[in-house]
Design an enzyme around this catalytic site. Structure first.
Site, PDB file in Angstrom:
ATOM      1  N   GLU A  81       0.834  -1.204   0.000  1.00 13.72           N
ATOM      2  CA  GLU A  81       0.000   0.000   0.000  1.00 13.72           C
ATOM      3  C   GLU A  81       0.871   1.258   0.000  1.00 13.72           C
ATOM      4  OE1 GLU A  81      -4.132  -1.103   2.206  1.00 13.72           O
ATOM      5  OE2 GLU A  81      -2.330  -1.343   3.425  1.00 13.72           O
ATOM      6  N   GLU A 116      -3.449  -9.874   3.486  1.00 13.28           N
ATOM      7  CA  GLU A 116      -4.207  -9.630   4.711  1.00 13.28           C
ATOM      8  C   GLU A 116      -5.242 -10.708   5.014  1.00 13.28           C
ATOM      9  OE1 GLU A 116      -2.788  -5.505   3.469  1.00 13.28           O
ATOM     10  OE2 GLU A 116      -3.466  -7.324   2.485  1.00 13.28           O
TER      11      GLU A 116
END
Length: 710
Positions: free
Chosen positions: A110, A130
């Site tokens: 990210e 994740e």
């Protein structure tokens, strides 16, 4: 700048370096340090561009998972501090180039996507894993990734947690350039190219040409959801990740980020995330053995030997060859040896056909295996593993033979799944060097290694065994020496209840379906057919003097054994199997045997709900686990959970049987166990520890902390 993030200059290019070993996690201070570096670069008129890079072995391998636990416990506010910092990077008026080596995962990717450009070494890997923690990306990962690689690919990556290499990432548009030489020098040169071009910095959030057509997206996402529902059975976070990615195509960036935040928080506070995070930390916790410090001297393992070339012995042999360790494989006759080697080659060829190994790799691994019929060929091995049939007399005979030839200091391991390690060790003159290494079938695939400590086992042998498990890419869990240890001692009550439920009126396929729906990799009766009903019968026969005669009635499986219905290997067990097909088929003949068993046991059959099936089997695991924990045969409740997640396919998103008990509430579990004791007899006697914790309103997790003094 802080010690975690440094700021230097290479002429007109500022270099911001993350230095938070070992994996440069986004721990408190790291995002703030990056932001401070961006501010400094913006204020310096001599700086025309910025390079963000990681020191050590990797870029940024993700968030600090401990921070998630602080949020769910209430210790920390539910802040999203990373997102504003990533917007600061993206809004920088000077080109920001991210330089990736090692991995850029989760929050690391990210961060990279918030930069204007990304370069990477050929060996780098990137991904949004994740979901492996029951979460979704929470800092615009589901919003920026589809703008770079398209909706369908972004949904696939976020829902699977799959990592991809730099070359593939470049083809997808996630990486702008592969750097083959020095990464920092290449990144600085790339930054100067962008300075020279005069182009304004490219903001990922403003890219829209990859978001695609709504109709095409809908069809692709529907197919991905279908695949995910099958592969990640029972999990909610992969579907939440897809929904968040879908929002990127339908909503402006800011609104998409809000939608992502909603999904993220819902996942973060879920039992699924709690279970997955425990499994993540559990792998690290079980490696810590009280009384055995990390600096305990290890036995050097350069060569290995395995006695027994059957299913387990062959798999264990492959483990050593896969780790690059030369291994001698011993059998009693040439026919058995040839059969074992043929199975090993067949396994390697099957893996090669799936594209996971090359022919050269197969050849290299097979070349590390030296077959023999002579015990003397074991004399130079640093570790010798016995993998013969589960019979005490045979194992003691084999260990006596091993003891005669093994060099001083060699580690001697038994692959026993139930038998007393001390009794096996008594056949040698060096019981301090003997330990249990219980592999799970198939041994070359299953991740768990149950390591069984004997009364005289040396600390060095235990520490070496834990280290060996890592070299073999296993998760080693140390357990005590009781019948069945942790894994099979608990599995006994689980299988007992599955059989009883069938006798009481549930169909075998209903029992297996209920547990499969609960999340188990296979139902218990299908597991029995896979492992072999003959194996279970012989293990029980071996242990018949260890238990009261009325403790474990196995009317149904005894009948199946007597008929030669051993499971998949004979084409018939609890189920029937077509040749070459492992799909279980309900068999009317077994229904007759079940009716016979019920009559013999004077059992009145009834309709049984799937909720009772789950409670009877899973609560039996929890009750026996509590007994094992209190008796000290497991170091911690989390050790039991790791054994069951990696050894028996207990759903990781439920965290293991003990955490599942905590989640349900131990008072509720205890009350139900008491009901079962009244209904079904003495084998449901509640474990004292379960009773104690239930009455005190505590959990197994609290019990672990209290024992550890934390």
């Amino acid at each position: 700048m802080s010690d975690l993030v440094s700021y230097t200059k290479d002429g007109d290019v500022a270099v911001i370096t993350v230095n938070n070993p070992p994996v440069n996690a986004l721990s408190p201070g790291v995002p703030e340090g990056i932001a401070a570096g961006i501010d400094k670069a913006q204020q310096d008129s001599g700086v025309k561009a910025v390079v963000l890079i990681g020191s050590g072995r990797t870029f940024i391998a993700g968030a600090d998972i401990n921070e998630f636990a602080k949020i769910t416990s209430g210790e920390k506010k539910r802040d999203f501090g990373l997102l504003p910092i990533l917007l600061k990077i993206e809004n920088c008026p000077k080109p920001v180039v991210c330089a990736i080596h090692g991995t850029a995962l989760g929050g690391g990717l990210e961060t990279a996507m918030a930069c204007h450009y990304r370069v990477a070494v050929p060996t780098a890997q990137v991904g949004q894993p994740e979901v492996k923690l029951g979460l979704i990306p929470g800092a615009a990962g589901t919003q920026r990734l589809p703008r770079l690689v398209g909706i369908a690919k972004a949904a696939e990556l976020c829902a699977s947690g799959e990592l991809i290499g730099a070359e593939q990432a470049a083809k997808l548009g996630l990486i702008d350039k592969i750097i083959t030489g020095d990464l920092l020098a290449g990144a600085v040169a790339f930054a100067r190219e962008k300075i020279a071009s005069g182009e304004p910095p490219r903001k990922t959030r403003e890219i829209s040409n990859r978001l695609g057509d709504p109709a095409a997206n809908a069809a692709a996402l529907a197919e991905i959801k279908k695949q995910v529902s099958q592969k990640a059975r029972g999990m909610k976070s992969p579907l939440a990740a897809i929904e968040a990615v879908e929002a990127a195509a339908k909503l402006p960036f800011e609104e998409g980020c809000k939608k992502e935040a909603e999904f993220f928080l819902k996942c973060l506070f879920s039992d699924e995330s709690k279970g997955m995070i425990q499994t993540f930390f559990g792998e690290r916790i079980v490696a810590k053995i009280p009384g055995i410090p990390s600096d305990t001297p290890l036995i050097e393992i350069k060569t290995a030997a395995v006695v027994g070339a059957g299913t387990m012995g062959g798999g264990i042999t492959m483990n050593y060859a896969n780790a690059g360790i030369p291994v001698v494989l011993k059998e009693v006759n040439q026919q058995a040896l040839d059969r074992g080697l043929a199975t090993i080659r067949g396994n390697y060829e099957a893996t090669m056909k799936k594209g996971r190994l090359t022919q050269q790799q197969v050849n290299e691994r097979v070349a590390l295996i030296r077959p023999t019929l002579d015990y003397n060929d074991l004399k130079d091995a640093d570790i010798i593993t016995e993998a013969v049939f589960e019979n005490m007399a045979l194992k003691k005979q084999v260990f006596a033979e091993i003891d005669n030839v093994a060099k001083p200091g060699a580690l001697l391991a038994s692959n026993t799944s139930t038998l007393n390690i001390d009794e096996i060790a008594s056949a040698t003159k060096r019981p301090e060097m003997v330990i249990g290494h219980h592999y799970f079938s198939p041994a070359n695939v299953m991740k768990l290694l149950e390591i069984v400590r004997g009364a005289k086992t040396k600390k060095e042998v235990i520490a070496t065994s834990m280290a060996v498990s890592k070299r073999l890419r296993k998760t080693g869990v140390l357990v005590g020496n009781c019948w069945g240890f942790v894994a099979n001692r608990m599995f006994g009550p689980y299988m007992r209840e599955a059989e009883f439920l069938v006798e009481e009126g549930a169909k075998p396929e209903d029992v297996d379906a209920a547990l499969y729906e609960f999340g188990m990799a296979m139902g218990p009766l299908a597991v029995g057919d896979l492992a072999g009903i003959d194996v279970g019968w012989k293990v029980r026969n071996e242990a018949k003097d260890r238990f009261p005669a009325d403790m474990r009635p196995h009317r149904l499986t005894d009948k199946l054994y007597a008929l030669g219905r051993y499971g998949q290997k004979t084409g018939a067990g609890v189920y029937r199997y077509e040749r070459g097909n492992r799909t279980p088929i309900p068999d009317p003949e077994v229904e007759k045997l079940i009716a016979e068993s019920a009559r013999e046991g004077n059992i009145k059959q009834r309709k049984i709900r799937k909720e009772e099936i789950v409670e009877r089997t899973v609560y039996a695991l929890i009750n026996e686990g509590a007994r094992i924990l209190e008796e000290g045969y497991a170091l911690r409740a989390v050790d039991i959970d790791i054994v069951y997640v990696y050894g028996f396919g207990f759903p990781a998103y439920r965290g293991g049987p003990m955490l599942y008990g905590d989640t349900v509430g131990l008072k509720k579990v205890y009350d139900r166990v008491c009901e079962f004791e009244k209904q079904h007899g003495f084998w449901w006697k509640p474990a004292p520890l379960l009773k104690k914790l239930a009455e005190e309103g505590k959990t197994f997790a609290q019990y672990d902390k209290e024992r550890a003094g934390t």
